[in-house]
Design an enzyme around this catalytic site. Sequence first.
Site, mmCIF file in Angstrom:
data_model
loop_
_atom_site.group_PDB
_atom_site.id
_atom_site.type_symbol
_atom_site.label_atom_id
_atom_site.label_comp_id
_atom_site.label_asym_id
_atom_site.label_seq_id
_atom_site.Cartn_x
_atom_site.Cartn_y
_atom_site.Cartn_z
ATOM 1 N N TYR A 155 44.924 33.759 34.388
ATOM 2 C CA TYR A 155 45.188 32.991 35.614
ATOM 3 C C TYR A 155 46.663 32.603 35.744
ATOM 4 C CZ TYR A 155 40.292 32.502 37.132
ATOM 5 O OH TYR A 155 39.024 32.730 37.603
ATOM 6 N N ASN B 293 32.377 27.649 39.792
ATOM 7 C CA ASN B 293 31.984 28.415 40.980
ATOM 8 C C ASN B 293 31.458 29.821 40.665
ATOM 9 O OD1 ASN B 293 34.423 29.554 40.426
ATOM 10 N ND2 ASN B 293 35.355 29.163 42.418
ATOM 11 N N THR C 118 35.650 30.301 47.795
ATOM 12 C CA THR C 118 35.981 29.657 46.517
ATOM 13 C C THR C 118 35.218 28.342 46.339
ATOM 14 O OG1 THR C 118 38.206 30.555 46.794
ATOM 15 C CG2 THR C 118 37.920 28.854 45.113
ATOM 16 N N HIS D 63 34.194 35.227 39.375
ATOM 17 C CA HIS D 63 35.561 35.599 39.764
ATOM 18 C C HIS D 63 35.534 37.029 40.270
ATOM 19 C CE1 HIS D 63 39.800 36.667 39.574
ATOM 20 N NE2 HIS D 63 39.386 37.777 38.990
ATOM 21 N N GLU E 18 44.063 42.966 36.233
ATOM 22 C CA GLU E 18 42.959 42.241 35.602
ATOM 23 C C GLU E 18 42.046 43.173 34.801
ATOM 24 O OE1 GLU E 18 41.137 40.071 38.809
ATOM 25 O OE2 GLU E 18 42.877 38.735 39.011
ATOM 26 N N ARG F 275 28.127 32.343 45.394
ATOM 27 C CA ARG F 275 28.597 30.967 45.189
ATOM 28 C C ARG F 275 27.729 29.961 45.944
ATOM 29 N NH1 ARG F 275 35.037 32.514 45.157
ATOM 30 N NH2 ARG F 275 35.345 32.414 42.911
ATOM 31 N N PHE G 128 45.536 22.340 39.662
ATOM 32 C CA PHE G 128 44.209 22.534 39.061
ATOM 33 C C PHE G 128 44.222 23.462 37.850
ATOM 34 C CE2 PHE G 128 44.603 25.517 42.688
ATOM 35 C CZ PHE G 128 44.402 26.741 42.042
ATOM 36 N N ARG H 127 34.167 40.432 46.909
ATOM 37 C CA ARG H 127 34.564 39.122 47.456
ATOM 38 C C ARG H 127 33.549 38.660 48.518
ATOM 39 N NH1 ARG H 127 38.889 36.311 44.977
ATOM 40 N NH2 ARG H 127 39.320 35.382 47.007
ATOM 41 N N LYS I 145 31.182 33.476 35.331
ATOM 42 C CA LYS I 145 31.836 32.338 34.686
ATOM 43 C C LYS I 145 30.862 31.512 33.825
ATOM 44 C CE LYS I 145 35.527 31.910 38.168
ATOM 45 N NZ LYS I 145 36.308 30.958 39.023
HETATM 46 P P1 RTP Z 1 38.732 33.411 41.405
HETATM 47 O O1 RTP Z 1 40.189 33.789 41.229
HETATM 48 O O2 RTP Z 1 38.175 32.611 40.271
HETATM 49 O O3 RTP Z 1 37.897 34.597 41.779
HETATM 50 O O4 RTP Z 1 38.598 32.448 42.684
HETATM 51 P P2 RTP Z 1 39.283 32.632 44.092
HETATM 52 O O5 RTP Z 1 40.098 33.888 44.147
HETATM 53 O O6 RTP Z 1 38.217 32.438 45.106
HETATM 54 O O7 RTP Z 1 40.248 31.371 44.123
HETATM 55 P P3 RTP Z 1 41.747 31.230 43.592
HETATM 56 O O8 RTP Z 1 42.567 30.663 44.680
HETATM 57 O O9 RTP Z 1 42.214 32.474 42.923
HETATM 58 O O10 RTP Z 1 41.600 30.087 42.487
HETATM 59 C C1 RTP Z 1 41.152 30.390 41.172
HETATM 60 C C2 RTP Z 1 40.153 29.332 40.740
HETATM 61 O O11 RTP Z 1 40.813 28.078 40.641
HETATM 62 C C3 RTP Z 1 39.955 27.039 41.047
HETATM 63 N N1 RTP Z 1 40.540 26.301 42.158
HETATM 64 N N2 RTP Z 1 40.518 25.009 42.250
HETATM 65 N N3 RTP Z 1 40.849 22.338 43.115
HETATM 66 C C4 RTP Z 1 41.320 23.327 43.869
HETATM 67 O O12 RTP Z 1 41.894 23.150 44.922
HETATM 68 C C5 RTP Z 1 41.136 24.691 43.386
HETATM 69 N N4 RTP Z 1 41.560 25.781 43.994
HETATM 70 C C6 RTP Z 1 41.177 26.801 43.211
HETATM 71 C C7 RTP Z 1 38.653 27.658 41.489
HETATM 72 O O13 RTP Z 1 37.717 27.515 40.444
HETATM 73 C C8 RTP Z 1 39.017 29.104 41.731
HETATM 74 O O14 RTP Z 1 37.908 29.939 41.487
HETATM 75 MG MG MG Z 2 41.539 34.360 42.698
#
Ligand code: RTP
Ligand code: MG
Length: 141
Positions: free
Chosen positions: A51, A114, A93, A117, A128, A104, A59, A87, A11
């Site tokens: 996304y 963070n 996250t 991805h 994706e 991370r 968010f 992962r 990122k």
């Molecule tokens: P990513 O998709 O980026 O790999 O991250 P992830 O699976 O660990 O998390 P995901 O739930 O898919 O969320 C995508 C991105 O959104 C942001 N986020 N912010 N403020 C919040 O509660 C919140 N929750 C998620 C994070 O930057 C996350 O990487």
């Molecule tokens: Mg995700």
Amino acid sequence: MATERTLSIIKPDAVAKNVIGEIESRFEKAGLKIVAAKMLQLSQEQAEGFYAEHKERPFFGDLVGFMTSGPVVVQVLEGENAIAANRDLMGATNPKEAEAGTIRADYAQSIDANAVHGSDSPESAAREIAYFFEESEICSR
Ligand code: RTP
Ligand code: MG
């Protein structure tokens, strides 16, 4: 365990910190192969489409704003159990909750910035990877 492919993104925060190589090194040391990669600046449309599953989340605007704030590296990692392996290397996250030694925990600032991805399921990985790469751009080896 089967050989899988997963979509990884380094990122904008990690690119700006100049730790692309350190992150790639973790993937390679864990036995994942980088079989496709490119650097690009995501457009608003590209980030929103990528996304789309989070479109209704509070968010979403911040997420799209962050992902378009600077160049990213999008890549395909291939290896045994690649989706879960990536992962695990990434960590939680929220970097405050990420296990010590994960990408991370070591490089991320916040839940928004963070560092990386990674696809979260075989279905997400297929969607994706196809979002960024033609099959002919992926060099399995
Ligand atoms: P990513 O998709 O980026 O790999 O991250 P992830 O699976 O660990 O998390 P995901 O739930 O898919 O969320 C995508 C991105 O959104 C942001 N986020 N912010 N403020 C919040 O509660 C919140 N929750 C998620 C994070 O930057 C996350 O990487
Ligand atoms: Mg995700």
